[in-house]
Design a protein around this motif. Structure first.
Motif, short mmCIF file in Angstrom:
data_model
loop_
_atom_site.label_atom_id
_atom_site.label_comp_id
_atom_site.label_asym_id
_atom_site.label_seq_id
_atom_site.Cartn_x
_atom_site.Cartn_y
_atom_site.Cartn_z
N GLN A 110 0.83 -1.20 0.00
CA GLN A 110 0.00 0.00 0.00
C GLN A 110 0.87 1.26 0.00
OE1 GLN A 110 -2.88 0.17 3.13
NE2 GLN A 110 -3.77 2.06 2.38
N THR A 111 1.93 1.27 0.81
CA THR A 111 2.82 2.43 0.87
C THR A 111 3.46 2.69 -0.49
OG1 THR A 111 3.29 1.95 3.17
CG2 THR A 111 4.81 3.43 2.04
N HIS A 112 3.92 1.64 -1.14
CA HIS A 112 4.54 1.79 -2.45
C HIS A 112 3.55 2.37 -3.45
CE1 HIS A 112 6.19 0.48 -6.37
NE2 HIS A 112 7.32 0.80 -5.80
N GLY A 113 2.32 1.84 -3.43
CA GLY A 113 1.29 2.35 -4.33
C GLY A 113 0.98 3.81 -4.06
N GLU A 114 0.93 4.20 -2.79
CA GLU A 114 0.66 5.59 -2.44
C GLU A 114 1.79 6.49 -2.88
OE1 GLU A 114 -0.01 5.42 1.75
OE2 GLU A 114 -1.95 4.43 1.52
N ALA A 161 3.76 3.39 -19.55
CA ALA A 161 3.85 3.85 -18.16
C ALA A 161 4.46 2.78 -17.26
CB ALA A 161 2.47 4.26 -17.65
N GLU A 162 4.01 1.54 -17.41
CA GLU A 162 4.53 0.43 -16.60
C GLU A 162 6.01 0.19 -16.92
OE1 GLU A 162 3.20 -1.22 -14.13
OE2 GLU A 162 1.17 -0.46 -14.28
N LEU A 163 6.34 0.16 -18.19
CA LEU A 163 7.72 -0.08 -18.62
C LEU A 163 8.67 0.98 -18.07
CD1 LEU A 163 9.84 -1.46 -20.58
CD2 LEU A 163 9.14 0.30 -22.20
N LEU A 164 8.31 2.23 -18.26
CA LEU A 164 9.18 3.32 -17.82
C LEU A 164 9.32 3.34 -16.30
CD1 LEU A 164 8.19 6.21 -20.23
CD2 LEU A 164 10.15 4.65 -20.37
N HIS A 165 8.25 3.06 -15.61
CA HIS A 165 8.30 3.04 -14.15
C HIS A 165 9.25 1.94 -13.67
CE1 HIS A 165 6.59 2.41 -10.04
NE2 HIS A 165 6.83 3.70 -10.05
N CYS A 166 9.16 0.77 -14.27
CA CYS A 166 10.06 -0.34 -13.90
C CYS A 166 11.52 0.00 -14.19
CB CYS A 166 9.66 -1.60 -14.65
SG CYS A 166 8.14 -2.34 -14.08
N LEU A 167 11.77 0.60 -15.34
CA LEU A 167 13.15 0.95 -15.69
C LEU A 167 13.70 2.06 -14.80
CD1 LEU A 167 12.99 0.67 -19.56
CD2 LEU A 167 14.12 -0.88 -17.95
N ALA A 168 12.86 2.99 -14.40
CA ALA A 168 13.31 4.04 -13.48
C ALA A 168 13.71 3.43 -12.14
CB ALA A 168 12.22 5.09 -13.29
N GLY A 221 0.50 8.93 -8.52
CA GLY A 221 0.33 9.79 -9.68
C GLY A 221 1.30 9.55 -10.81
N THR A 222 2.30 8.69 -10.61
CA THR A 222 3.34 8.52 -11.61
C THR A 222 2.81 7.95 -12.92
OG1 THR A 222 4.99 8.18 -9.89
CG2 THR A 222 5.57 7.46 -12.09
N LYS A 223 2.20 6.79 -12.85
CA LYS A 223 1.75 6.13 -14.07
C LYS A 223 0.62 6.90 -14.75
CE LYS A 223 3.27 1.77 -12.19
NZ LYS A 223 2.81 0.52 -11.57
N PRO A 224 -0.38 7.38 -14.00
CA PRO A 224 -1.42 8.21 -14.66
C PRO A 224 -0.83 9.47 -15.30
CG PRO A 224 -2.20 7.47 -12.52
CD PRO A 224 -0.74 7.10 -12.61
N ALA A 225 0.23 10.02 -14.70
CA ALA A 225 0.85 11.22 -15.27
C ALA A 225 1.48 10.91 -16.62
CB ALA A 225 1.89 11.79 -14.32
N ILE A 226 2.12 9.75 -16.74
CA ILE A 226 2.72 9.36 -18.02
C ILE A 226 1.62 9.18 -19.07
CG2 ILE A 226 4.02 7.58 -19.24
CD1 ILE A 226 5.49 7.08 -16.54
#
Length: 126
Positions: A46-50, A87-94, A54-59
């Motif tokens: 839950q903490t990670h999701g919080e 969004a998922e790909l970039l988040h994982c690579l970041a 906004g990261t993935k929706p922002a992308i």
């Protein structure tokens, strides 16, 4: 806020989106390492999701908000699905760039490859 109103091509917009995401994750790398560690051990989901609410929706919003001429360069069959995939790909690579900064390729090269693979995917005809 990332302003892409002057992005005239997808080749101009995507690296800026990728750079902004990588820079945002680099602001507090210790936090991301701790969150990823806890997440991999079944804690802090839950903490990670919080932390990234906004990261993935922002992308996705950035891709949807591209100028019409730039958006026309995106030729994948399903734009909405591809925005989520990106969004998922970039988040994982970041996260990978933060978790393994000593990796042989380095953050900058990983960031460049993230932009390259994103461009290739968005321009891929199916």
């Amino acid at each position: 806020d990332l302003d892409l109103t002057h992005a005239v091509t997808l080749e101009h917009a995507v690296p800026r989106i990728v750079a902004a995401l990588f820079e945002a994750h680099a602001l507090d790398p210790a936090l991301h390492v701790a969150l990823d560690h806890d997440l991999s051990h079944g804690h802090a989901v839950q903490t990670h999701g919080e932390a990234h609410a906004g990261t993935k929706p922002a992308i996705v919003a950035l891709l949807r908000g591209l100028a019409p001429d730039v958006r026309r360069e995106i030729v994948v069959a399903d734009f909405d699905l591809s925005a989520i995939v990106v969004a998922e790909l970039l988040h994982c690579l970041a996260h990978a760039a933060i978790r393994e900064p000593e990796a042989s390729c380095g953050r900058w090269q990983l960031q460049q490859e993230a932009a390259r693979v994103t461009l290739a995917y968005l321009k891929m005809r199916t």
